[in-house]
Design a protein around this motif. Structure first.
Motif, PDB file in Angstrom:
ATOM      1  N   GLY A  12      -3.754  -0.791   9.889  1.00 39.03           N
ATOM      2  CA  GLY A  12      -2.712   0.155   9.752  1.00 39.03           C
ATOM      3  C   GLY A  12      -1.528  -0.440   8.785  1.00 39.03           C
ATOM      4  O   GLY A  12      -0.669  -0.055   9.274  1.00 39.03           O
ATOM      5  N   VAL A  13      -1.905  -1.230   7.874  1.00 45.13           N
ATOM      6  CA  VAL A  13      -0.792  -1.615   6.947  1.00 45.13           C
ATOM      7  C   VAL A  13      -0.931  -1.381   5.539  1.00 45.13           C
ATOM      8  O   VAL A  13      -1.966  -1.039   5.095  1.00 45.13           O
ATOM      9  CB  VAL A  13      -0.664  -3.100   7.127  1.00 45.13           C
ATOM     10  N   ASP A  14       0.029  -1.286   4.615  1.00 46.68           N
ATOM     11  CA  ASP A  14      -0.011  -1.098   3.427  1.00 46.68           C
ATOM     12  C   ASP A  14      -0.209  -2.259   2.500  1.00 46.68           C
ATOM     13  O   ASP A  14      -0.196  -2.051   1.378  1.00 46.68           O
ATOM     14  CB  ASP A  14       1.109   0.040   3.042  1.00 46.68           C
ATOM     15  N   GLN A  15       0.442  -3.445   3.067  1.00 54.25           N
ATOM     16  CA  GLN A  15       0.199  -4.559   2.407  1.00 54.25           C
ATOM     17  C   GLN A  15       0.133  -5.726   3.208  1.00 54.25           C
ATOM     18  O   GLN A  15       0.413  -5.701   4.367  1.00 54.25           O
ATOM     19  CB  GLN A  15       1.494  -4.837   1.311  1.00 54.25           C
ATOM     20  N   ASP A  16      -0.257  -7.106   2.687  1.00 54.17           N
ATOM     21  CA  ASP A  16      -0.758  -8.158   3.578  1.00 54.17           C
ATOM     22  C   ASP A  16      -0.486  -9.369   2.704  1.00 54.17           C
ATOM     23  O   ASP A  16      -0.450  -9.142   1.335  1.00 54.17           O
ATOM     24  CB  ASP A  16      -1.989  -8.064   4.268  1.00 54.17           C
ATOM     25  N   THR A  17      -0.814 -10.474   3.504  1.00 53.11           N
ATOM     26  CA  THR A  17      -0.677 -11.594   2.535  1.00 53.11           C
ATOM     27  C   THR A  17      -1.775 -12.420   2.814  1.00 53.11           C
ATOM     28  O   THR A  17      -2.018 -12.861   4.037  1.00 53.11           O
ATOM     29  CB  THR A  17       0.667 -12.601   2.939  1.00 53.11           C
ATOM     30  N   LEU A  18      -2.326 -12.974   1.879  1.00 55.44           N
ATOM     31  CA  LEU A  18      -3.451 -14.002   2.011  1.00 55.44           C
ATOM     32  C   LEU A  18      -3.177 -15.310   1.580  1.00 55.44           C
ATOM     33  O   LEU A  18      -2.419 -15.283   0.641  1.00 55.44           O
ATOM     34  CB  LEU A  18      -4.754 -13.499   1.139  1.00 55.44           C
ATOM     35  N   LYS A  57      -6.719   4.819  -2.584  1.00 56.58           N
ATOM     36  CA  LYS A  57      -7.520   5.269  -1.650  1.00 56.58           C
ATOM     37  C   LYS A  57      -8.975   5.002  -1.943  1.00 56.58           C
ATOM     38  O   LYS A  57      -9.950   4.957  -1.041  1.00 56.58           O
ATOM     39  CB  LYS A  57      -7.520   7.069  -1.763  1.00 56.58           C
ATOM     40  N   ALA A  58      -9.175   4.550  -3.283  1.00 57.76           N
ATOM     41  CA  ALA A  58     -10.311   4.065  -3.708  1.00 57.76           C
ATOM     42  C   ALA A  58     -11.123   2.855  -2.966  1.00 57.76           C
ATOM     43  O   ALA A  58     -12.086   2.581  -2.975  1.00 57.76           O
ATOM     44  CB  ALA A  58     -10.578   3.699  -5.314  1.00 57.76           C
TER      45      ALA A  58
END
Length: 236
Positions: A57-63, A124-125
């Motif tokens: 449920g997130v639009d961005q994250d950090t690896l 969306k892809a």
């Protein structure tokens, strides 16, 4: 006997190092990727990090990509250069990830640094494909390149459920055979996904063993639950 066993392992380790002409812990300080962070597993490493936005449920994250120092820590910070390997990359900067900085800093008195790679869930892809961000280390004025096999790595990003890279070595003993449907139901029932890093799973092993037993009971109570291939998910 235990003491003799550990001495034997040390002799093998040091013997292997001595036989490798390119062994990095001599000469100028150097850097290399260490995707599996446990210090006692430094001889083992992953070549990629697999990440899915599915269920988060997130639009961005950090690896966080760990870079280790082969050499001596110094009081002053030193530049570490990480670049995108275009030949190994299918992800577009700005759409799937934030462009990297020109350089990062290995902090003073430290033997590693975690490089942040910000990834996006804008397209969306990603629900039907996985994109790759290939990373490579480059030498700086202060730091050379270290272990040859650990100078590049990949970040595999999607919005699909994907089998964690360490499932067969760890998770299967708590959750049985992998399937996407099992993975999905585990996320729904447990309200969490499996950690990206195997080290985090290992640190919380007792908790995951309890969750594994709970999910096995779930599949027994709701038998038969079928996976994406119409095969029954057997309790374990």
């Amino acid at each position: 006997m235990k003491k003799l066993y550990y001495i034997f392992l040390l002799l093998i380790t040091f013997g292997s190092c001595k036989d490798d002409a390119n062994y990095p812990f001599a000469g100028k300080d150097a850097v290399y990727f260490q995707l599996q962070a446990e210090s006692y597993y430094w001889t083992k490493t992953l070549d990629s990090i697999v990440y899915s936005f599915a269920g988060k449920g997130v639009d961005q994250d950090t690896l966080w990509v760990r870079v280790n120092l082969a050499g001596e820590a110094t009081p002053e910070g030193r530049p570490v250069i990480v670049v995108v390997d275009e030949e190994k990359t299918t992800a577009e900067a700005g759409l799937y990830y934030e462009a990297l900085k020109v350089e990062y800093v290995l902090p003073g008195d430290s033997v590693y640094v975690n490089i942040p790679v910000i990834i996006y869930n804008k397209d969306k892809a990603l629900e039907n494909k996985q994109v790759v961000i290939g990373l490579a280390l480059k030498p700086s004025e202060a730091l050379e390149l270290g272990i040859t096999e650990r100078l590049s790595c990949r970040l595999l990003v999607s919005n699909m459920l994907g089998k964690p890279t360490y499932w067969e070595s760890t998770i299967k003993y708590d959750f049985g055979v992998y399937s996407r449907r099992k993975h999905e139901l585990c996320m729904i029932e447990l309200k969490r996904d499996f950690p990206v890093e195997g080290s985090e799973y290992s640190d919380q092993r007792s908790m995951w063993q309890v969750y594994g037993a709970y999910m096995s009971d779930y599949f027994e109570r709701n038998y038969p639950v079928k996976d994406e291939n119409n095969a029954v998910i057997e309790p374990w």
